[in-house]
Scaffold this motif. Structure first.
Motif, PDB file in Angstrom:
ATOM      1  N   ARG A 158       0.824  -1.215   0.000  1.00  0.00           N
ATOM      2  CA  ARG A 158       0.000   0.000   0.000  1.00  0.00           C
ATOM      3  C   ARG A 158       0.852   1.256   0.000  1.00  0.00           C
ATOM      4  O   ARG A 158       0.553   2.214  -0.703  1.00  0.00           O
ATOM      5  CB  ARG A 158      -0.948   0.021   1.199  1.00  0.00           C
ATOM      6  N   ALA A 159       1.909   1.256   0.800  1.00  0.00           N
ATOM      7  CA  ALA A 159       2.782   2.437   0.843  1.00  0.00           C
ATOM      8  C   ALA A 159       3.426   2.657  -0.525  1.00  0.00           C
ATOM      9  O   ALA A 159       3.496   3.791  -1.013  1.00  0.00           O
ATOM     10  CB  ALA A 159       3.856   2.277   1.923  1.00  0.00           C
ATOM     11  N   ALA A 160       3.881   1.586  -1.161  1.00  0.00           N
ATOM     12  CA  ALA A 160       4.471   1.701  -2.508  1.00  0.00           C
ATOM     13  C   ALA A 160       3.442   2.280  -3.482  1.00  0.00           C
ATOM     14  O   ALA A 160       3.778   3.149  -4.296  1.00  0.00           O
ATOM     15  CB  ALA A 160       4.971   0.343  -2.986  1.00  0.00           C
ATOM     16  N   ASP A 161       2.214   1.820  -3.394  1.00  0.00           N
ATOM     17  CA  ASP A 161       1.157   2.338  -4.272  1.00  0.00           C
ATOM     18  C   ASP A 161       0.903   3.825  -4.021  1.00  0.00           C
ATOM     19  O   ASP A 161       0.736   4.600  -4.969  1.00  0.00           O
ATOM     20  CB  ASP A 161      -0.139   1.557  -4.073  1.00  0.00           C
ATOM     21  N   HIS A 162       0.885   4.245  -2.760  1.00  0.00           N
ATOM     22  CA  HIS A 162       0.670   5.664  -2.434  1.00  0.00           C
ATOM     23  C   HIS A 162       1.801   6.530  -2.987  1.00  0.00           C
ATOM     24  O   HIS A 162       1.563   7.625  -3.506  1.00  0.00           O
ATOM     25  CB  HIS A 162       0.530   5.873  -0.926  1.00  0.00           C
ATOM     26  N   ILE A 163       3.025   6.035  -2.869  1.00  0.00           N
ATOM     27  CA  ILE A 163       4.178   6.770  -3.428  1.00  0.00           C
ATOM     28  C   ILE A 163       4.028   6.898  -4.931  1.00  0.00           C
ATOM     29  O   ILE A 163       4.224   7.982  -5.501  1.00  0.00           O
ATOM     30  CB  ILE A 163       5.498   6.084  -3.033  1.00  0.00           C
ATOM     31  N   ASP A 164       3.678   5.798  -5.597  1.00  0.00           N
ATOM     32  CA  ASP A 164       3.503   5.825  -7.056  1.00  0.00           C
ATOM     33  C   ASP A 164       2.464   6.848  -7.499  1.00  0.00           C
ATOM     34  O   ASP A 164       2.677   7.604  -8.436  1.00  0.00           O
ATOM     35  CB  ASP A 164       3.062   4.448  -7.573  1.00  0.00           C
ATOM     36  N   VAL A 165       1.330   6.843  -6.822  1.00  0.00           N
ATOM     37  CA  VAL A 165       0.240   7.749  -7.211  1.00  0.00           C
ATOM     38  C   VAL A 165       0.658   9.207  -7.032  1.00  0.00           C
ATOM     39  O   VAL A 165       0.455  10.039  -7.924  1.00  0.00           O
ATOM     40  CB  VAL A 165      -1.044   7.441  -6.405  1.00  0.00           C
ATOM     41  N   ALA A 166       1.272   9.512  -5.907  1.00  0.00           N
ATOM     42  CA  ALA A 166       1.591  10.910  -5.600  1.00  0.00           C
ATOM     43  C   ALA A 166       2.861  11.415  -6.279  1.00  0.00           C
ATOM     44  O   ALA A 166       2.935  12.595  -6.648  1.00  0.00           O
ATOM     45  CB  ALA A 166       1.722  11.086  -4.094  1.00  0.00           C
ATOM     46  N   LEU A 167       3.844  10.545  -6.456  1.00  0.00           N
ATOM     47  CA  LEU A 167       5.168  11.004  -6.900  1.00  0.00           C
ATOM     48  C   LEU A 167       5.671  10.299  -8.153  1.00  0.00           C
ATOM     49  O   LEU A 167       6.781  10.567  -8.611  1.00  0.00           O
ATOM     50  CB  LEU A 167       6.195  10.773  -5.776  1.00  0.00           C
ATOM     51  N   GLY A 168       4.874   9.409  -8.706  1.00  0.00           N
ATOM     52  CA  GLY A 168       5.327   8.557  -9.804  1.00  0.00           C
ATOM     53  C   GLY A 168       5.400   9.246 -11.153  1.00  0.00           C
ATOM     54  O   GLY A 168       5.160  10.445 -11.301  1.00  0.00           O
TER      55      GLY A 168
END
Length: 180
Positions: free
Chosen positions: A61-71
């Motif tokens: 989930r944390a990886a997904d949140h990083i991707d969405v916001a900063l990817g």
């Protein structure tokens, strides 16, 4: 070309997205935890991507949140010219003992972020697992600049578990290292 300031920005923003925690930078930009961008050859800092994992992120989930916001293609990417990809800690195939060689990255503010990068030799060993020409050129350039010791790299390649790096592919990687 990625810089140490870019690393700080990537880590601060990833830490903000996941509200602290222990972050791990893997991939080529992890070298910025050990070296200044001025010391590194262009082949080592050319990527626009920072791969950041969060220790304990068992469900990604944390990886997904990083991707969405900063990817890639995010407003962050547009603003900064680089992006942060959230990855799993085990996405890189690493030598045994890598956790004991992590390089701490002091974040230059009072945040709750604990950030580490892979040891440069561990990064190079992981690159050789992929066996792609761009990864071999990455390693070649670091050896040429005297930043990676081939003997240490050979030891790290040998320390990758056979269950994750079959013997035939390991032998190809070791042959490459011996010819550096």
């Amino acid at each position: 070309m990625a810089t140490n300031d870019d690393l700080m920005t990537a880590l601060r923003e990833a830490g903000r997205i996941v509200r602290g925690g222990r972050l791990l930078v893997i991939g080529s930009q992890s070298l910025l935890g050990t070296y200044s961008s001025e010391e590194l050859p262009i082949e080592a800092t050319a990527s626009l991507e920072f791969d950041v994992a969060v220790f304990g992120d068992v469900d990604s989930r944390a990886a997904d949140h990083i991707d969405v916001a900063l990817g890639e293609w995010s407003p962050f990417h547009d603003q900064h010219g680089f992006y942060v990809q959230g990855v799993d800690v085990d996405s890189a195939v690493l030598p045994d003992g890598w956790q004991g060689r992590l390089v701490r990255v002091p974040i230059d503010d009072a945040s709750e972020i604990d950030a580490v990068c892979l040891d440069p030799h561990d990064t190079c060993a992981a690159k050789l697992v992929r066996n792609e020409e761009r990864d071999r050129e990455f390693v070649r350039s670091l050896v040429r600049y005297g930043l990676i010791d081939p003997a240490t790299l050979a030891d790290r390649v040998t320390a990758i578990p056979l269950s994750r790096f079959p013997r035939a592919r390991r032998n190809v990687a070791l042959s490459f290292v011996r010819n550096l």
